[in-house]
Design a protein around this motif. Structure first.
Motif, PDB file in Angstrom:
ATOM      1  N   SER A   1      10.225   6.925 -25.192  1.00 22.54           N
ATOM      2  CA  SER A   1       9.383   6.578 -26.786  1.00 22.54           C
ATOM      3  C   SER A   1       8.144   6.268 -26.873  1.00 22.54           C
ATOM      4  N   ALA A   2       7.247   6.402 -27.964  1.00 21.58           N
ATOM      5  CA  ALA A   2       5.870   5.603 -28.141  1.00 21.58           C
ATOM      6  C   ALA A   2       6.017   5.549 -29.704  1.00 21.58           C
ATOM      7  N   SER A   3       5.380   4.153 -29.530  1.00 27.96           N
ATOM      8  CA  SER A   3       5.000   3.797 -30.780  1.00 27.96           C
ATOM      9  C   SER A   3       4.007   3.820 -31.214  1.00 27.96           C
ATOM     10  N   LEU A   4       2.750   3.640 -32.363  1.00 30.98           N
ATOM     11  CA  LEU A   4       1.449   3.161 -32.538  1.00 30.98           C
ATOM     12  C   LEU A   4       1.633   3.029 -33.903  1.00 30.98           C
ATOM     13  N   VAL A   5       1.208   2.110 -34.499  1.00 29.88           N
ATOM     14  CA  VAL A   5       0.659   1.495 -35.514  1.00 29.88           C
ATOM     15  C   VAL A   5      -0.827   1.183 -36.107  1.00 29.88           C
ATOM     16  N   ASP A   6      -1.756   2.294 -35.901  1.00 27.12           N
ATOM     17  CA  ASP A   6      -3.179   2.576 -36.360  1.00 27.12           C
ATOM     18  C   ASP A   6      -4.240   1.642 -37.328  1.00 27.12           C
ATOM     19  N   ALA A   7      -4.993   2.444 -36.999  1.00 25.28           N
ATOM     20  CA  ALA A   7      -5.960   0.863 -38.064  1.00 25.28           C
ATOM     21  C   ALA A   7      -5.928   0.815 -39.731  1.00 25.28           C
ATOM     22  N   ASP A   8      -4.917   2.230 -40.102  1.00 25.96           N
ATOM     23  CA  ASP A   8      -4.770   1.996 -40.900  1.00 25.96           C
ATOM     24  C   ASP A   8      -3.680   1.479 -41.671  1.00 25.96           C
TER      25      ASP A   8
ATOM     26  N   ALA B   1      -2.439  -0.393 -29.823  1.00 27.14           N
ATOM     27  CA  ALA B   1      -0.969  -2.302 -28.369  1.00 27.14           C
ATOM     28  C   ALA B   1      -0.362  -0.246 -28.737  1.00 27.14           C
ATOM     29  N   LEU B   2       0.142   0.280 -27.464  1.00 28.29           N
ATOM     30  CA  LEU B   2       1.577   1.013 -27.510  1.00 28.29           C
ATOM     31  C   LEU B   2       2.707   0.797 -26.744  1.00 28.29           C
ATOM     32  N   HIS B   3       3.553   0.914 -27.654  1.00 28.74           N
ATOM     33  CA  HIS B   3       4.386   0.440 -27.293  1.00 28.74           C
ATOM     34  C   HIS B   3       5.650   1.390 -26.873  1.00 28.74           C
ATOM     35  N   LEU B   4       6.401   0.983 -25.749  1.00 31.06           N
ATOM     36  CA  LEU B   4       7.382   2.040 -25.031  1.00 31.06           C
ATOM     37  C   LEU B   4       8.771   1.900 -25.553  1.00 31.06           C
ATOM     38  N   ASP B   5       9.516   2.136 -25.470  1.00 30.81           N
ATOM     39  CA  ASP B   5      10.840   2.165 -25.631  1.00 30.81           C
ATOM     40  C   ASP B   5      10.936   3.071 -24.084  1.00 30.81           C
ATOM     41  N   LEU B   6      11.924   1.873 -23.102  1.00 31.93           N
ATOM     42  CA  LEU B   6      11.368   2.909 -21.604  1.00 31.93           C
ATOM     43  C   LEU B   6      12.373   3.440 -22.541  1.00 31.93           C
ATOM     44  N   LEU B   7      14.070   3.033 -22.975  1.00 25.97           N
ATOM     45  CA  LEU B   7      15.717   3.386 -22.638  1.00 25.97           C
ATOM     46  C   LEU B   7      15.949   4.495 -23.842  1.00 25.97           C
ATOM     47  N   PRO B   8      15.266   5.148 -24.692  1.00 22.98           N
ATOM     48  CA  PRO B   8      15.414   5.633 -26.321  1.00 22.98           C
ATOM     49  C   PRO B   8      16.740   6.254 -26.530  1.00 22.98           C
ATOM     50  N   GLU B   9      17.574   6.214 -25.336  1.00 16.21           N
ATOM     51  CA  GLU B   9      18.889   6.699 -25.300  1.00 16.21           C
ATOM     52  C   GLU B   9      20.058   5.646 -25.643  1.00 16.21           C
ATOM     53  N   HIS B  10      19.397   4.442 -25.137  1.00 17.61           N
ATOM     54  CA  HIS B  10      20.212   3.113 -25.259  1.00 17.61           C
ATOM     55  C   HIS B  10      19.951   2.286 -26.985  1.00 17.61           C
ATOM     56  N   THR B  11      20.851   1.517 -27.309  1.00 24.36           N
ATOM     57  CA  THR B  11      20.552   1.652 -28.149  1.00 24.36           C
ATOM     58  C   THR B  11      20.013  -0.334 -27.562  1.00 24.36           C
ATOM     59  N   ALA B  12      19.396  -1.310 -28.555  1.00 22.86           N
ATOM     60  CA  ALA B  12      18.716  -2.107 -28.195  1.00 22.86           C
ATOM     61  C   ALA B  12      20.251  -3.400 -28.193  1.00 22.86           C
TER      62      ALA B  12
ATOM     63  N   ASP C   1      13.328 -13.763 -18.061  1.00 22.48           N
ATOM     64  CA  ASP C   1      14.505 -14.304 -19.306  1.00 22.48           C
ATOM     65  C   ASP C   1      15.450 -13.090 -19.973  1.00 22.48           C
ATOM     66  N   PRO C   2      16.526 -12.622 -20.676  1.00 23.66           N
ATOM     67  CA  PRO C   2      17.213 -11.309 -20.799  1.00 23.66           C
ATOM     68  C   PRO C   2      16.656 -11.580 -21.748  1.00 23.66           C
ATOM     69  N   ALA C   3      16.700 -12.028 -22.480  1.00 28.84           N
ATOM     70  CA  ALA C   3      16.242 -11.663 -24.091  1.00 28.84           C
ATOM     71  C   ALA C   3      15.397 -11.206 -24.142  1.00 28.84           C
ATOM     72  N   ARG C   4      13.879 -11.511 -23.525  1.00 30.52           N
ATOM     73  CA  ARG C   4      12.687 -11.142 -23.729  1.00 30.52           C
ATOM     74  C   ARG C   4      12.677  -9.630 -22.512  1.00 30.52           C
ATOM     75  N   LEU C   5      13.708  -9.449 -21.914  1.00 31.21           N
ATOM     76  CA  LEU C   5      12.809  -8.616 -20.822  1.00 31.21           C
ATOM     77  C   LEU C   5      14.359  -7.654 -21.733  1.00 31.21           C
ATOM     78  N   ALA C   6      15.322  -7.244 -22.603  1.00 35.49           N
ATOM     79  CA  ALA C   6      15.505  -6.573 -22.572  1.00 35.49           C
ATOM     80  C   ALA C   6      14.769  -5.967 -24.164  1.00 35.49           C
TER      81      ALA C   6
ATOM     82  N   ALA D   1      12.174  -5.786 -24.612  1.00 36.26           N
ATOM     83  CA  ALA D   1      10.264  -5.692 -23.719  1.00 36.26           C
ATOM     84  C   ALA D   1      10.927  -3.898 -23.614  1.00 36.26           C
ATOM     85  N   ILE D   2      11.688  -3.920 -22.579  1.00 35.00           N
ATOM     86  CA  ILE D   2      12.340  -3.065 -22.125  1.00 35.00           C
ATOM     87  C   ILE D   2      12.790  -1.446 -23.460  1.00 35.00           C
ATOM     88  N   LYS D   3      12.753  -2.133 -24.570  1.00 36.72           N
ATOM     89  CA  LYS D   3      12.981  -1.373 -25.645  1.00 36.72           C
ATOM     90  C   LYS D   3      11.100  -1.515 -26.667  1.00 36.72           C
ATOM     91  N   ALA D   4      11.017  -1.874 -26.215  1.00 36.67           N
ATOM     92  CA  ALA D   4       9.302  -1.922 -27.337  1.00 36.67           C
ATOM     93  C   ALA D   4       8.701  -2.666 -26.288  1.00 36.67           C
TER      94      ALA D   4
END
Length: 419
Positions: free
Chosen positions: A230-237, A277-288, A333-338, A340-343
């Protein structure tokens, strides 16, 4: 140089551009008994249509009309009347009339039963010729020439030299600025600019983007797919855009369906801010929470990569992308890696060149046209197809609007000739 003259008794229309929009305009006019000549710079008609059909010709989309209109973004207001007059249901009936059966795929996309573009194009061209449409290939429109009252003078560069024609009306359907080798080279832009027509710059649409990859990623993972993300983006507006799908890592950056779906927002954000900045959720079926729990679980003697594969089925190109976008201390770092996997923040720097794009944005502004798609400052000259200032994602939306605009331009010429 040769010059063809027309009699005032028989209206003659030139359609410049033998792509879907131009061919549709020619058909509407020929069916009304109008004498039509189609001109194109290429040796044969419909080259970009044939290329689009190589992986299966996506004719249109079967989603509800309200949702369909939204796919045209900032030009929804201008494109909607064209779709109302020639909607996807009517488009499918038109295809069936060519002897080509269609089906609706699981995603709602509509395809020919055999998935091919060539049989449809071949049947269409045969029908056009039967109705009297004349084709002039290797004729590149090179500008206007003086003409008598009520006529429009046109000049064409051909292998036999310059040729001129005088007609009563013209449909310009010259395509956008992508895929120059198939005929859509945007060279018409300068001619209309010189004529004082309001134009928006041609820009890539449905395109790939550049990223600052390391040599390791380029060499080891270019060409690898990133699936089910899953990908998300906040555009210039400040507007949030979200999509799910897959894309491909390339030598230069990223491309593919998910990227194309967000390309307009990504492009405009880069134009406004210098990057996106495009944010990728690499495992969208898994909760954070689950991702964090699995990443933080004791792994013993296993490497972190083996641990991610074992606990989360995260491997290959996805892990490479994590390593590429995270600092080494973040990756361990487990917290920061986790998190990043979600965003995972993926910074994109520029669009790929216009000629590489599937389609283009920009072109003739709708403010320069009347409701019949005639240029207000050039009476008798109509525009259709991708050379108009609109864009849409892949999924049948591009071809749908091209055909609908060609249909509208043909009807507009008919109305103009009557008056």
């Amino acid at each position: 140089m040769t010059t063809a003259r027309v009699s005032s008794a028989e209206p003659l229309v030139a359609v410049i551009g033998a792509g879907p929009a131009g061919l549709m305009a020619a058909e509407v006019l020929a069916n009304a008994g109008v004498s039509v000549d189609v001109y194109d710079a290429m040796p044969s008609a419909g080259r970009k249509l044939l290329m689009a059909g190589r992986g299966g010709l996506n004719i249109t989309h079967a989603e509800p009309a309200e949702e369909l209109r939204k796919r045209y973004g900032a030009r929804q207001k201008e494109i909607s009347p064209l779709l109302d007059a020639f909607p996807p249901t009517r488009l499918r009936e038109w295809v069936h009339g060519l002897g080509v059966a269609t089906f609706i795929g699981s995603s709602g996309r509509v395809f020919p039963t055999d998935m091919k573009a060539a049989p449809l194009l071949r049947a269409w061209l045969q029908r056009l010729r039967r109705t009297g449409v004349r084709f002039h290939m290797r004729h590149r429109w090179s500008g206007w020439t003086p003409a008598g009252e009520g006529r429009i003078g046109l000049s064409f560069a051909t292998p036999q030299g310059e040729q001129q024609q005088q007609v009563h009306a013209v449909v310009l359907a010259l395509g956008g600025g992508s895929w120059a080798r198939l005929g859509s080279d945007g060279k018409w832009f300068a001619l209309l600019e010189q004529a004082g027509i309001a134009l928006a710059p041609l820009r890539p649409a449905n395109c790939g983007f550049d990223a600052a990859w390391s040599e390791h990623l380029r060499e080891r993972f270019a060409g690898q797919p990133i699936k089910a993300v899953s990908a998300s983006l906040v555009d210039a507006d400040g507007v949030m855009h979200r999509r799910r799908g897959e894309f491909m890592l390339t030598t230069n950056g990223v491309e593919g369906g998910l990227i194309y779906a967000l390309s307009a927002a990504l492009r405009d954000t880069i134009d406004a801010q210098g990057s996106a900045a495009l944010h990728l959720d690499l495992l969208p079926e898994h909760t954070a929470a689950r991702v964090l729990a699995e990443v933080a679980r004791a792994r013993g003697a296993r490497s972190l990569s083996s641990h991610l594969q074992s606990r989360l089925r995260l491997k290959g190109a996805k892990v490479a992308l994590l390593r590429e976008c995270l600092a080494s201390d973040e990756f361990v770092d487990p917290a920061r890696l986790a998190a990043a996997i979600k965003a995972l923040p993926l910074r994109l720097l520029a669009t790929r060149p216009l000629d590489e794009a599937i389609s283009s944005a920009g072109g003739v502004c709708f403010t320069a046209l009347d409701e019949q798609l005639m240029l207000k400052d050039l009476p008798g000259v109509f525009c259709a197809g991708e050379m108009l200032d609109w864009e849409a994602p892949t999924g049948g939306y591009l071809l749908t609007a091209c055909l609908a605009s060609g249909h509208a331009a043909g009807r507009g010429v008919r109305h103009w000739l009557r008056n």
